[in-house]
Design an enzyme around this catalytic site. Sequence first.
Site, PDB file in Angstrom:
ATOM      1  N   ASP A 242      37.221  51.851  32.395  1.00 54.77           N
ATOM      2  CA  ASP A 242      37.220  51.527  30.964  1.00 54.77           C
ATOM      3  C   ASP A 242      36.369  52.500  30.166  1.00 54.77           C
ATOM      4  O   ASP A 242      35.644  53.319  30.731  1.00 54.77           O
ATOM      5  CB  ASP A 242      36.737  50.078  30.754  1.00 54.77           C
ATOM      6  CG  ASP A 242      35.482  49.732  31.539  1.00 54.77           C
ATOM      7  OD1 ASP A 242      34.824  50.653  32.051  1.00 54.77           O
ATOM      8  OD2 ASP A 242      35.158  48.539  31.630  1.00 54.77           O
TER       9      ASP A 242
ATOM     10  N   HIS B 270      34.054  38.677  33.327  1.00 51.61           N
ATOM     11  CA  HIS B 270      34.986  39.768  33.051  1.00 51.61           C
ATOM     12  C   HIS B 270      34.904  40.848  34.112  1.00 51.61           C
ATOM     13  O   HIS B 270      33.861  41.047  34.736  1.00 51.61           O
ATOM     14  CB  HIS B 270      34.817  40.336  31.627  1.00 51.61           C
ATOM     15  CG  HIS B 270      33.626  41.199  31.377  1.00 51.61           C
ATOM     16  ND1 HIS B 270      32.654  40.872  30.450  1.00 51.61           N
ATOM     17  CD2 HIS B 270      33.255  42.397  31.879  1.00 51.61           C
ATOM     18  CE1 HIS B 270      31.751  41.840  30.408  1.00 51.61           C
ATOM     19  NE2 HIS B 270      32.077  42.775  31.268  1.00 51.61           N
TER      20      HIS B 270
ATOM     21  N   GLU C 163      38.265  40.554  29.190  1.00 51.01           N
ATOM     22  CA  GLU C 163      37.469  39.401  28.781  1.00 51.01           C
ATOM     23  C   GLU C 163      38.245  38.103  29.042  1.00 51.01           C
ATOM     24  O   GLU C 163      39.468  38.135  29.209  1.00 51.01           O
ATOM     25  CB  GLU C 163      37.171  39.508  27.272  1.00 51.01           C
ATOM     26  CG  GLU C 163      36.351  40.736  26.882  1.00 51.01           C
ATOM     27  CD  GLU C 163      34.843  40.559  27.122  1.00 51.01           C
ATOM     28  OE1 GLU C 163      34.466  39.790  28.032  1.00 51.01           O
ATOM     29  OE2 GLU C 163      34.063  41.205  26.413  1.00 51.01           O
TER      30      GLU C 163
HETATM   31  C1  GLP Z   1      30.524  46.276  31.388  1.00 42.35           C
HETATM   32  C2  GLP Z   1      31.560  47.055  32.178  1.00 42.35           C
HETATM   33  C3  GLP Z   1      31.919  46.327  33.462  1.00 42.35           C
HETATM   34  C4  GLP Z   1      30.661  45.936  34.221  1.00 42.35           C
HETATM   35  C5  GLP Z   1      29.820  45.034  33.344  1.00 42.35           C
HETATM   36  C6  GLP Z   1      28.566  44.562  34.024  1.00 42.35           C
HETATM   37  O1  GLP Z   1      31.094  45.239  30.686  1.00 42.35           O
HETATM   38  N1  GLP Z   1      32.746  47.272  31.416  1.00 42.35           N
HETATM   39  O2  GLP Z   1      32.743  47.164  34.249  1.00 42.35           O
HETATM   40  O3  GLP Z   1      31.018  45.275  35.411  1.00 42.35           O
HETATM   41  O4  GLP Z   1      29.460  45.768  32.180  1.00 42.35           O
HETATM   42  O5  GLP Z   1      27.551  45.524  33.927  1.00 42.35           O
HETATM   43  P1  GLP Z   1      26.212  45.512  34.765  1.00 42.35           P
HETATM   44  O6  GLP Z   1      26.585  46.020  36.117  1.00 42.35           O
HETATM   45  O7  GLP Z   1      25.303  46.464  34.050  1.00 42.35           O
HETATM   46  O8  GLP Z   1      25.725  44.118  34.776  1.00 42.35           O
END
Ligand code: GLP
Length: 241
Positions: A67, A138, A143
């Site tokens: 993404d 998500h 979402e």
């Molecule tokens: C964002 C990304 C996701 C990721 C999420 C959690 O939303 N698009 O791919 O899994 O953050 O991030 P973190 O690993 O920093 O908790």
Amino acid sequence: MNIQVCKDTNSIGKAAATMFAAEIINNPRCVLGLATGSTPLPTYNALIELNDAGIVSFETVRSFNLDEYVGIPRSHEQSYYSFMFENLFSRVNIKPDNVQVPTPASTDLNDDCVAYDAAIDAAGGIDIQLLGIGHNGHIAFNEPTEVFPFGTHIVDLTESTIEANTRFFDCAEDVPKKAMTMGIGSIMKARSIVLIATGAGKAEAVKAMIKGEVDPQCPASVLQLHPNVTVFLDAEAASLL
Ligand code: GLP
């Protein structure tokens, strides 16, 4: 789902990196699906160490990222493109031409989405996909919603995701409100999936993903239907199982 509870984030990083390394060694032309966020960093660090040690070469590996934000340029320090170069691509011997991060830049962003899915298909599909998970369940930027979205698409980020990502920006107003993301179908087409969740803040989402109904209100729950998913958790993330 193969669920592994590991002692800490570093051992999770090493275990996940071993799965990616095995894929690359078995098939040096494999296609990796890569993720951003803080969760994958220990995995990337372990892959960098394996590359430095000459155990794994990314010379002929290709990759697609999950993404990207809409509305900030690639050069922005918080773009996922910048994140990937800073934390992995510039630190291993992968060829810049072989990496793809969604690039929502056309006048019609749907064209970019269609082109991204076509590029993944043309590469032969994703062999191994890395995923984190959001606090609301998500995956990528899919979402909670009424129906699982299939292909790459543009999403409005929820308030909770914007709030979670505010830590990377000066203030909540600076966090992009939209993103381009692989769809649930794009992710489910990967031949194998490795999901990592760490910390108590992810425990509810992990419980809903593993123990809940398959429900687009918890997008990660769809992984119950995938034949080859490995989930790495620390004790805090696994605490409600
Ligand atoms: C964002 C990304 C996701 C990721 C999420 C959690 O939303 N698009 O791919 O899994 O953050 O991030 P973190 O690993 O920093 O908790």
